[in-house]
Design an enzyme around this catalytic site. Structure first.
Site, PDB file in Angstrom:
ATOM      1  N   HIS A 342      36.344 -37.441 -38.532  1.00 27.71           N
ATOM      2  CA  HIS A 342      36.323 -36.480 -37.398  1.00 27.71           C
ATOM      3  C   HIS A 342      37.783 -35.933 -37.186  1.00 27.71           C
ATOM      4  O   HIS A 342      38.277 -36.832 -36.614  1.00 27.71           O
ATOM      5  CB  HIS A 342      35.697 -37.018 -36.491  1.00 27.71           C
ATOM      6  N   PHE A 405      33.377 -33.185 -26.393  1.00 30.54           N
ATOM      7  CA  PHE A 405      33.397 -34.061 -25.086  1.00 30.54           C
ATOM      8  C   PHE A 405      33.339 -33.022 -24.041  1.00 30.54           C
ATOM      9  O   PHE A 405      34.214 -32.147 -23.991  1.00 30.54           O
ATOM     10  CB  PHE A 405      34.263 -35.017 -24.958  1.00 30.54           C
TER      11      PHE A 405
END
Length: 419
Positions: A342, A405
């Site tokens: 990621h 997020f």
């Protein structure tokens, strides 16, 4: 007002799979993992001891000397390198271009976290507050866009988007919109991240976000497998040259494909977890389809966010079924994070490149590390997750998802150029 059409004419990438787009693409379609033991620092006190690091990167291939390279945090070095390669790939004669009409929209989710870490660690009361004069320019997330514009004299729109792991997809979406609204002819866009540090790994470990499969790093990122236990941190930079179609045709540019549409949404649910029913993911894909004036049946491939986290993979698979209905079973779906790790703020850009090359090459890169029978009861395995082996098929259009997020969701759609 008639909207301009926007195409991709240049690509550049520095990734854990290779320091060029060609090397990265070959590794992706061959199902090669970029994961291995962390070499940047002593991991003996850390729960996670591995990551997907960029290897054999030489900043002096992109900077005139060490002094200039040291002015930049590693994430900005990756950004500048990938942009240089993408601009070269686009093969523009910059002396003939109107640089007032060339912009740079380049993102980072975290910015110079390594430089921040090292400057604070090196500080001592005895010597006083003697911070490096380049400390602030090295850590701010917008600085890559500034560096690229100054290097080439590009005076068009210039800024960064910061939306955690959705950052570079947002950057590409903004670049797409500026060009189609007639605000620029060309925009250099993408993202870069260099989070593999004591602070980065320690912080994500504290959240229990990272895989701890230390005995087998190369198999740790296993999206949609029941035994997944978190994401594998990656790093690097990726850049796309977006260009107004008529401008590209007029100069005889090679065209990889067309940006068809983009979408954004918010989960409005949790600081770090996606909505369990995939509400934000459902909305962002529908918004992208609406923007592109396309139907679900027009999409052939989805490069999913697919981070290999317990909650996220379930919610995204639910969202795909909700948006695409029965057509979901005709799609190829894959997570290239199973190979790159990621890359946080750079993830959207490298995954956009994977999508544009899948359209250009009619090849779907796989989701690796799935073992037969390692099935999550909440995931529908009648969906084609392109497990373990690339698949050849006609891909007229591909969709890329990135979620960050804070509940930030962004999607883009790329398609074959039709005159």
């Amino acid at each position: 007002m008639e909207l301009k059409r926007v195409v991709v004419t240049g690509l550049g990438a520095i990734t854990p799979l290779g320091n060029t787009v060609a090397e990265t693409w070959q590794a992706l379609i061959n199902g090669i993992s970029g994961a291995g033991p962390i070499t940047r620092f002593d991991t003996s006190k850390f729960k996670t001891k591995f990551a997907c690091e960029v290897r054999n990167f030489d900043p002096l291939a992109y900077f005139p000397d060490k002094k200039e390279a040291r002015k930049c945090d590693l994430h900005a070095q990756y950004a500048i390198a990938s942009a240089q390669d993408a601009i070269a790939d686009a093969d523009m004669d910059l002396e003939k271009e109107d640089k007032d009409r060339i912009g740079v929209i380049f993102s980072s989710g975290i910015g110079g976290i390594y430089s921040f870490q090292e400057e604070v660690r090196g500080y001592s009361d005895e010597r006083g507050p003697r911070f490096n004069p380049f400390f602030i320019p090295r850590i701010i997330a917008d600085i890559s866009a500034g560096h690229i514009s100054m290097r080439y004299g590009f005076r068009g729109p210039n800024f960064a988007t910061v939306s955690a792991c959705a950052s570079s997809t947002n950057a590409i979406g903004d670049a797409f919109n500026y060009i189609r609204l007639g605000k620029a002819n060309v925009i250099v866009t993408g993202g870069a991240e260099a989070p593999i540090s004591i602070v980065g790994v320690g912080g994500f470990n504290a959240m229990n976000a990272l895989s701890t499969r230390n005995d087998s790093p190369e198999t740790a990122s296993r999206p949609f497998s029941n035994s997944r236990d978190g994401f594998v941190m990656g790093e690097g930079g990726a850049c796309l040259i977006l260009e107004e179609l008529e401008h590209a045709i007029a100069r005889g540019a090679k065209i990889y494909g067309e940006i068809a549409g983009s979408g954004m949404s918010a989960d409005a649910y949790h600081l770090t977890a996606s909505h369990p029913d995939g509400l934000g993911a459902t909305l962002v894909m529908r918004n992208a389809l609406d923007d592109a004036e396309m139907k679900p049946e027009d999409i052939d491939y989805i490069n999913v966010h697919g981070t290999s986290t317990p909650v996220g993979d379930i919610s995204e698979s639910k969202a795909i079924k909700e948006v695409f209905g029965n057509h979901a079973y005709n799609l190829n779906i894959s997570s290239t994070k199973s190979m790159t790790g990621h890359m946080l703020g750079a993830a959207g850009a490298i995954e956009a490149i994977a999508c544009i090359l899948s359209v250009y090459e009619d090849t779907v890169p796989p989701t690796i590390n799935y073992t037969e029978g390692d099935n999550d009861p909440e995931i529908d395995y009648n969906l084609n997750f392109t497990f373990n082996k690339a698949q050849k098929r006609m891909i007229n259009a591909a969709l890329s998802n990135t979620f960050g997020f804070g509940g930030h969701n962004a999607s883009i759609i790329v398609k074959k150029l039709r005159k």
